[in-house]
Design an enzyme around this catalytic site. Structure first.
Site, short mmCIF file in Angstrom:
data_model
loop_
_atom_site.label_atom_id
_atom_site.label_comp_id
_atom_site.label_asym_id
_atom_site.label_seq_id
_atom_site.Cartn_x
_atom_site.Cartn_y
_atom_site.Cartn_z
N ASP A 1 0.85 -1.19 0.00
CA ASP A 1 0.00 0.00 0.00
C ASP A 1 0.89 1.25 0.00
OD1 ASP A 1 -2.86 1.16 0.47
OD2 ASP A 1 -1.74 1.95 2.19
N TYR B 1 -0.19 11.56 3.47
CA TYR B 1 -1.05 11.80 2.31
C TYR B 1 -1.12 13.28 1.97
CZ TYR B 1 -2.62 6.97 2.39
OH TYR B 1 -2.66 5.61 2.33
N HIS C 1 -7.36 -6.12 -0.38
CA HIS C 1 -6.25 -5.17 -0.39
C HIS C 1 -5.19 -5.55 0.63
CE1 HIS C 1 -4.29 -1.29 -0.98
NE2 HIS C 1 -4.30 -1.11 0.33
#
Length: 361
Positions: free
Chosen positions: A167, A279, A334
């Protein structure tokens, strides 16, 4: 399409259009989150802001079979990093980089598996878990995070490593391999494409743009942190256990203790800001000036990944100028290394034991 029209603009206008788009979409995602919050307050006012106090460390986080808890201070940043290490010192280094919202514990199955042949180090990235979390948002620029990885390898007494990332940790692994190719003997990435593929694909495919809406939501200050705490961290719980995004019924579902380990880590004061600040700096080194990955690379992907579309996996092949292997795991979510750990470990072993090496023109 949005991507084609944006790319057709002159440089300065393209940059301006990009940032207008980013913040407009961020506002839209924030409005959607605000609506959900208001609905929760109206329907369940008594529990919306209720949180359980978690002061006792779950015993699974101190399981000696997973490894030893260690700390190292990076010279450049002065930050103290926490990691869990398994396997004898002096064996080849395998460095594991987790994603969001995770920490070293997401690699528990790999710590057990690979310690026989490697010095396996599962790191808490900058801002996560027991690693220091600077308050300045600029401290989470991708350039800083990549240097962190290089310094960790140096501090552990190594010059090379097998680098594995999942990820967001996959994004960091790609960038580290591009910037420090001499340091990475083999690259293994789970559930994340080459960064250039991701940035180009998301602008051309609205479906991926919607799936990546949280990237834009996280650009907002403090409100994303609040939303993660609502209903005693329900968003966090749902990510790993819900039908849509959680670990699939064919995989290794979270135990109650596994979930409490995550809740314990992310319910500590200020524990969400560091991860979200990663982020908030996603554009700090994008687009890339250099793209090529020159070491043998394995890319693993879950067929039922709810966050990244599998089409990006095959597109990644173009940027690897060496042996490239792609494996898409049936029924996997995921959270692939926790979902199907035995198959993931087998694929990693097979890749590590291969001696194939080819430079493409």
């Amino acid at each position: 399409m949005l991507g084609h029209s944006m790319l057709a603009l002159p440089g300065c206008l393209r940059a301006a259009a990009f940032w207008v788009f980013v913040y407009s979409y961020s506002l839209l995602c924030t409005c959607s989150a605000l609506l959900k919050l208001l609905c929760s307050i109206l329907m369940r006012p008594q529990i919306t802001f209720q949180r359980i106090s978690r002061e006792v460390t779950p015993s699974c986080l101190n399981d000696p079979f997973l490894g030893t808890h260690c700390y190292v201070r990076n010279k450049d940043s002065g930050l103290r990093f926490h990691y869990v290490a398994a396997g004898e010192r002096g064996k080849p280094l395998m460095l594991l980089l987790h994603g969001f919202p995770e920490f070293w514990y997401s690699w528990r199955h790999q710590l057990r598996e690979f310690k026989s042949e490697y010095r396996v180090v599962a790191l808490d990235l900058r801002g996560y878990g027991e690693t220091d979390a600077p308050t300045n948002i600029d401290s989470y620029k991708l350039d800083c995070i990549i240097v962190d990885v290089k310094e960790i390898v140096d501090s552990l007494g190594y010059t090379k490593c097998v680098l594995i990332g999942h990820d967001w940790g996959g994004m960091i692994a790609w960038l580290t391999a591009i910037c420090y190719p001499e340091m990475v003997t083999k690259l293994i990435v789970l559930s994340f494409p080459h960064p250039t593929v991701f940035t180009e694909y998301i602008l051309r495919h609205p479906s991926q743009l919607i799936k990546s809406g949280y990237y834009f939501f996280f650009q907002m200050p403090w409100f994303p942190e609040l939303m993660y705490t609502v209903n005693d961290y329900k968003v966090l719980k749902d990510l790993f256990t819900s039908t849509d995004t959680g670990i699939g019924k064919h995989g290794c579902r979270f135990t109650e203790e596994d979930m409490e380990a995550y809740l314990y880590i992310f319910s500590q004061p200020g524990a969400l800001s560091g991860p979200l600040n990663h982020y908030r700096n996603i554009c700090s080194c994008l687009p890339l000036k250099h793209h090529q990955v020159t070491m043998p690379t394995l890319l693993l992907w879950g067929e039922n990944d709810a966050f990244v579309e599998v089409e990006m996996a095959e597109l990644t092949r173009v940027y690897v100028k060496n042996y490239f292997q792609l494996s898409v795991l049936s029924y996997a979510s995921h959270w692939i290394q926790q979902d199907q750990p035995e198959l993931v470990n087998t694929l990693i072993w097979t890749f590590l034991e291969e001696d194939r090496f080819e430079i493409k023109d």
